[in-house]
Scaffold this active site. Sequence first.
Site, PDB file in Angstrom:
ATOM      1  N   CYS A   1       0.869  -1.187   0.000  1.00  0.00           N
ATOM      2  CA  CYS A   1       0.000   0.000   0.000  1.00  0.00           C
ATOM      3  C   CYS A   1       0.902   1.232   0.000  1.00  0.00           C
ATOM      4  CB  CYS A   1      -0.975  -0.023   1.178  1.00  0.00           C
ATOM      5  SG  CYS A   1      -0.193   0.032   2.803  1.00  0.00           S
TER       6      CYS A   1
ATOM      7  N   ARG B   1      -3.313  -0.599   5.438  1.00  0.00           N
ATOM      8  CA  ARG B   1      -3.916  -1.662   4.625  1.00  0.00           C
ATOM      9  C   ARG B   1      -3.011  -2.862   4.402  1.00  0.00           C
ATOM     10  NH1 ARG B   1      -5.212   2.146  -0.217  1.00  0.00           N
ATOM     11  NH2 ARG B   1      -3.294   3.014   0.643  1.00  0.00           N
ATOM     12  N   SER B   2      -1.757  -2.637   3.994  1.00  0.00           N
ATOM     13  CA  SER B   2      -0.927  -3.814   3.657  1.00  0.00           C
ATOM     14  C   SER B   2      -0.550  -4.657   4.881  1.00  0.00           C
ATOM     15  CB  SER B   2       0.291  -3.433   2.815  1.00  0.00           C
ATOM     16  OG  SER B   2       1.152  -2.550   3.482  1.00  0.00           O
TER      17      SER B   2
ATOM     18  N   ASP C   1      -8.326   3.698   1.149  1.00  0.00           N
ATOM     19  CA  ASP C   1      -7.372   4.126   2.165  1.00  0.00           C
ATOM     20  C   ASP C   1      -8.136   4.614   3.399  1.00  0.00           C
ATOM     21  OD1 ASP C   1      -5.408   5.267   3.697  1.00  0.00           O
ATOM     22  OD2 ASP C   1      -4.502   6.402   2.058  1.00  0.00           O
TER      23      ASP C   1
HETATM   24  P1  4NP Z   1      -1.771   2.829   4.141  1.00  0.00           P
HETATM   25  O1  4NP Z   1      -2.392   4.179   4.742  1.00  0.00           O
HETATM   26  O2  4NP Z   1      -1.234   3.161   2.760  1.00  0.00           O
HETATM   27  O3  4NP Z   1      -2.927   1.892   4.088  1.00  0.00           O
HETATM   28  O4  4NP Z   1      -0.686   2.372   5.116  1.00  0.00           O
HETATM   29  C1  4NP Z   1      -1.696   5.386   4.785  1.00  0.00           C
HETATM   30  C2  4NP Z   1      -0.793   5.605   5.779  1.00  0.00           C
HETATM   31  C3  4NP Z   1      -0.120   6.813   5.859  1.00  0.00           C
HETATM   32  C4  4NP Z   1      -0.362   7.777   4.900  1.00  0.00           C
HETATM   33  C5  4NP Z   1      -1.270   7.551   3.883  1.00  0.00           C
HETATM   34  C6  4NP Z   1      -1.934   6.334   3.823  1.00  0.00           C
HETATM   35  N1  4NP Z   1       0.307   9.023   4.975  1.00  0.00           N
HETATM   36  O5  4NP Z   1       0.035   9.906   4.153  1.00  0.00           O
HETATM   37  O6  4NP Z   1       1.163   9.200   5.869  1.00  0.00           O
END
Ligand code: 4NP
Length: 159
Positions: free
Chosen positions: A15, A21-22, A130
Amino acid sequence: MSIDASSRPAVLFVCLGNICRSPLAEAAFREEAARIGLDAQIDSAGTGDWHLGHAPDKRAQAVARRNGIDISGYRARQVTPDDFRRFSHIVALDANNFADLRALSPADATAELSLLLDHVPGREGQAVADPYYGDEAGFDITWADVVAGARGLADRLKG
Ligand code: 4NP
């Protein structure tokens, strides 16, 4: 169980941040692989570098815990070019992650790229949304999505 290195699947879930998510996809797939007796190497990573070395988001840890799984020991890492040679399957959580992976993929990549929900009949091409900027309930939706994808992929790899 004997391990045949040439055929043992190696699955990497990817992700953006590797904190929501991942890691949940990794946890769901670990559980499903154990349940059906699929021997696989399993990991997760992010395309971004903001959270390197961080534990999963507290809300991701909480939804995993509600479903009986402790992911507090997971640590975020970033995708590397070598991942495209070491893993047989790289599974993106959404279309942006998929496009970023395509762009990062080295010329000698051997991994098969897919979207997680491609492995769920009727949901091909869909994203696992997300949940980072949303509320706690969003993580229950994420969990349901990653469980569905993990089941479909694990069944396919089990053959
Ligand atoms: P992920 O979620 O891709 O599912 O781990 C996110 C975690 C952090 C951020 C964006 C999405 N961020 O912008 O820091």
